[in-house]
Design a protein around this motif. Structure first.
Motif, PDB file in Angstrom:
ATOM      1  N   THR A 162     -24.060  -2.088   3.989  1.00  0.00           N
ATOM      2  CA  THR A 162     -24.035  -0.811   4.694  1.00  0.00           C
ATOM      3  C   THR A 162     -23.496  -1.002   6.101  1.00  0.00           C
ATOM      4  O   THR A 162     -23.615  -2.083   6.684  1.00  0.00           O
ATOM      5  CB  THR A 162     -25.449  -0.201   4.791  1.00  0.00           C
ATOM      6  OG1 THR A 162     -26.351  -1.163   5.364  1.00  0.00           O
ATOM      7  CG2 THR A 162     -25.959   0.217   3.424  1.00  0.00           C
ATOM      8  N   VAL A 163     -22.918   0.067   6.643  1.00  0.00           N
ATOM      9  CA  VAL A 163     -22.476   0.056   8.036  1.00  0.00           C
ATOM     10  C   VAL A 163     -22.913   1.363   8.690  1.00  0.00           C
ATOM     11  O   VAL A 163     -22.813   2.439   8.100  1.00  0.00           O
ATOM     12  CB  VAL A 163     -20.943  -0.144   8.156  1.00  0.00           C
ATOM     13  CG1 VAL A 163     -20.160   1.011   7.574  1.00  0.00           C
ATOM     14  CG2 VAL A 163     -20.553  -0.385   9.602  1.00  0.00           C
ATOM     15  N   ARG A 164     -23.444   1.247   9.902  1.00  0.00           N
ATOM     16  CA  ARG A 164     -23.899   2.411  10.639  1.00  0.00           C
ATOM     17  C   ARG A 164     -22.700   3.273  11.036  1.00  0.00           C
ATOM     18  O   ARG A 164     -21.671   2.761  11.491  1.00  0.00           O
ATOM     19  CB  ARG A 164     -24.666   1.966  11.890  1.00  0.00           C
ATOM     20  CG  ARG A 164     -25.397   3.104  12.601  1.00  0.00           C
ATOM     21  CD  ARG A 164     -26.023   2.604  13.901  1.00  0.00           C
ATOM     22  NE  ARG A 164     -26.942   1.502  13.711  1.00  0.00           N
ATOM     23  CZ  ARG A 164     -28.226   1.641  13.392  1.00  0.00           C
ATOM     24  NH1 ARG A 164     -28.736   2.850  13.222  1.00  0.00           N
ATOM     25  NH2 ARG A 164     -29.008   0.578  13.252  1.00  0.00           N
ATOM     26  N   ASP A 165     -22.830   4.575  10.883  1.00  0.00           N
ATOM     27  CA  ASP A 165     -21.738   5.482  11.235  1.00  0.00           C
ATOM     28  C   ASP A 165     -21.645   5.629  12.758  1.00  0.00           C
ATOM     29  O   ASP A 165     -22.663   5.850  13.417  1.00  0.00           O
ATOM     30  CB  ASP A 165     -21.967   6.855  10.597  1.00  0.00           C
ATOM     31  CG  ASP A 165     -20.806   7.794  10.841  1.00  0.00           C
ATOM     32  OD1 ASP A 165     -19.692   7.473  10.392  1.00  0.00           O
ATOM     33  OD2 ASP A 165     -21.008   8.843  11.494  1.00  0.00           O
ATOM     34  N   PRO A 166     -20.439   5.518  13.335  1.00  0.00           N
ATOM     35  CA  PRO A 166     -20.318   5.603  14.794  1.00  0.00           C
ATOM     36  C   PRO A 166     -20.463   7.015  15.346  1.00  0.00           C
ATOM     37  O   PRO A 166     -20.706   7.196  16.538  1.00  0.00           O
ATOM     38  CB  PRO A 166     -18.908   5.061  15.052  1.00  0.00           C
ATOM     39  CG  PRO A 166     -18.158   5.386  13.801  1.00  0.00           C
ATOM     40  CD  PRO A 166     -19.151   5.235  12.685  1.00  0.00           C
ATOM     41  N   ILE A 167     -20.307   8.019  14.490  1.00  0.00           N
ATOM     42  CA  ILE A 167     -20.432   9.407  14.918  1.00  0.00           C
ATOM     43  C   ILE A 167     -21.864   9.911  14.730  1.00  0.00           C
ATOM     44  O   ILE A 167     -22.410  10.604  15.601  1.00  0.00           O
ATOM     45  CB  ILE A 167     -19.442  10.299  14.145  1.00  0.00           C
ATOM     46  CG1 ILE A 167     -17.996   9.859  14.456  1.00  0.00           C
ATOM     47  CG2 ILE A 167     -19.639  11.774  14.494  1.00  0.00           C
ATOM     48  CD1 ILE A 167     -16.947  10.584  13.643  1.00  0.00           C
ATOM     49  N   ARG A 168     -22.452   9.536  13.623  1.00  0.00           N
ATOM     50  CA  ARG A 168     -23.835   9.913  13.327  1.00  0.00           C
ATOM     51  C   ARG A 168     -24.654   8.639  13.117  1.00  0.00           C
ATOM     52  O   ARG A 168     -24.813   8.170  11.991  1.00  0.00           O
ATOM     53  CB  ARG A 168     -23.875  10.799  12.083  1.00  0.00           C
ATOM     54  CG  ARG A 168     -23.099  12.095  12.222  1.00  0.00           C
ATOM     55  CD  ARG A 168     -23.205  12.942  10.968  1.00  0.00           C
ATOM     56  NE  ARG A 168     -24.594  13.240  10.653  1.00  0.00           N
ATOM     57  CZ  ARG A 168     -24.987  13.846   9.529  1.00  0.00           C
ATOM     58  NH1 ARG A 168     -24.075  14.232   8.639  1.00  0.00           N
ATOM     59  NH2 ARG A 168     -26.261  14.077   9.306  1.00  0.00           N
ATOM     60  N   ASP A 213     -27.593   7.984  12.923  1.00  0.00           N
ATOM     61  CA  ASP A 213     -28.760   8.083  12.053  1.00  0.00           C
ATOM     62  C   ASP A 213     -28.358   8.027  10.584  1.00  0.00           C
ATOM     63  O   ASP A 213     -29.202   8.184   9.701  1.00  0.00           O
ATOM     64  CB  ASP A 213     -29.517   9.385  12.319  1.00  0.00           C
ATOM     65  CG  ASP A 213     -28.664  10.619  12.034  1.00  0.00           C
ATOM     66  OD1 ASP A 213     -27.439  10.561  12.262  1.00  0.00           O
ATOM     67  OD2 ASP A 213     -29.229  11.633  11.579  1.00  0.00           O
ATOM     68  N   CYS A 214     -27.074   7.766  10.329  1.00  0.00           N
ATOM     69  CA  CYS A 214     -26.561   7.678   8.967  1.00  0.00           C
ATOM     70  C   CYS A 214     -25.808   6.364   8.790  1.00  0.00           C
ATOM     71  O   CYS A 214     -25.358   5.748   9.762  1.00  0.00           O
ATOM     72  CB  CYS A 214     -25.620   8.831   8.648  1.00  0.00           C
ATOM     73  SG  CYS A 214     -26.373  10.479   8.675  1.00  0.00           S
ATOM     74  N   TYR A 215     -25.646   5.964   7.550  1.00  0.00           N
ATOM     75  CA  TYR A 215     -24.880   4.754   7.253  1.00  0.00           C
ATOM     76  C   TYR A 215     -24.048   4.981   5.995  1.00  0.00           C
ATOM     77  O   TYR A 215     -24.353   5.830   5.155  1.00  0.00           O
ATOM     78  CB  TYR A 215     -25.807   3.547   7.077  1.00  0.00           C
ATOM     79  CG  TYR A 215     -26.872   3.726   6.013  1.00  0.00           C
ATOM     80  CD1 TYR A 215     -26.632   3.415   4.684  1.00  0.00           C
ATOM     81  CD2 TYR A 215     -28.135   4.223   6.352  1.00  0.00           C
ATOM     82  CE1 TYR A 215     -27.597   3.594   3.717  1.00  0.00           C
ATOM     83  CE2 TYR A 215     -29.115   4.407   5.392  1.00  0.00           C
ATOM     84  CZ  TYR A 215     -28.835   4.085   4.068  1.00  0.00           C
ATOM     85  OH  TYR A 215     -29.796   4.281   3.106  1.00  0.00           O
TER      86      TYR A 215
END
Length: 279
Positions: free
Chosen positions: A59-65, A67-69
């Motif tokens: 998984t990778v953390r989303d740079p825009i959100r 709190d999401c991946y």
């Protein structure tokens, strides 16, 4: 780490000679790059035979959100994954409809483990877990890795052991227990299960995952050879292990070592990241 590098200037010189990770002023371009890189990471795992049927996830953390991946949809082979297949999932396990790929089958274990890790570790951009051969074998011993080689020093006082096995991870409590066992380390050995690696980049996570699998293999071989000869393995001195960690166990070292895996994949596939803004 417990001890500083004997000659910090050598580390500074070495750090100044390696390239820096890319940076992005456009968050949409950054998101597109991370999705491209994550899909590449899955294909690298597939190349190394780190798949076990439909088990395993990166998984990778989303740079825009944040709190999401992004995660793979369940039921697509690692070698086939493309950026457009990926799912955007929040920490409650809800698939984000507008951003996600067409296959909406989410691996429950992936959600339980990775949501807990990303919540507990805001610094962790990428996390990877799979059931690789030597990690599974070594994990069955229920012990941490010894500082046997230069490579294993990358994990010296920087990995932990989760000493429980309660079956398939299908509840939040088990995910939280794994995240708690990981702590601030880059890796955790999951007894009777496998390994998990979490770092600040996709590149370093991929590299340290590959390296930890190899270190598990080396320790298994060393332990067998030592037992056959009636010997004990020669461990690296704690001070030297800590000094070596400074060179081979840092985020920068992980990113640089991982970078060449993606370089090779791009050469083999003839495909590199190109950003085309939405009209």
């Amino acid at each position: 780490m417990a001890a500083p590098l004997k000659d910090a200037s050598k580390l500074d010189i070495w750090m100044s000679t390696i390239p820096a990770p890319p940076t992005f002023s456009d968050p949409l371009e950054h998101r597109a790059f991370l999705k491209f890189r994550l899909a590449q990471a899955y294909r690298i795992f597939g190349k190394y035979r780190f798949d076990e049927g439909v088990a395993g996830h990166i998984t990778v953390r989303d740079p825009i959100r944040p709190d999401c991946y992004w995660v793979n949809p369940w039921g697509i082979h690692f070698k086939l994954l493309q950026p457009e297949d990926l799912l955007l999932v929040d920490h409650r396990g809800k698939i984000q409809e507008n951003e996600s790929g067409s296959s909406r089958w989410l691996n429950q274990a992936a959600y339980m483990i990775h949501s807990a890790v990303h919540e507990a570790r805001p610094d962790a951009i990428c996390a990877a877990h799979s059931h690789t051969t030597y990690a599974k074998a070594f994990s069955a011993l229920g012990v941490p890795l010894d500082p046997l080689t230069q490579d294993s020093c990358a994990f010296y006082e920087d990995h932990s052991l989760y000493g429980e096995f309660r079956g398939i991870v299908d509840d939040r409590e088990e995910g939280l227990a794994i995240a708690n066992a990981l702590g601030s380390n880059k890796a955790v050995i999951l007894k009777n299960h496998g390994i998990l690696v979490a770092t600040k980049s996709i590149e370093s996570t991929v590299f340290y995952f590959i390296s930890l699998e190899k270190c598990c293999k080396v320790q298994t071989v060393v332990d067998q050879a030592a037992a056959a000869r009636g010997l004990k393995p020669c461990l690296i001195d704690p001070v030297e292990a800590a000094n070596t960690w400074e060179r081979v166990g840092s985020e920068a070292a992980g990113w640089f070592n991982g970078f060449v895996e993606f370089q090779l994949l791009e050469h083999e596939e003839g495909k590199r990241f190109e950003y085309v803004p939405a009209p």
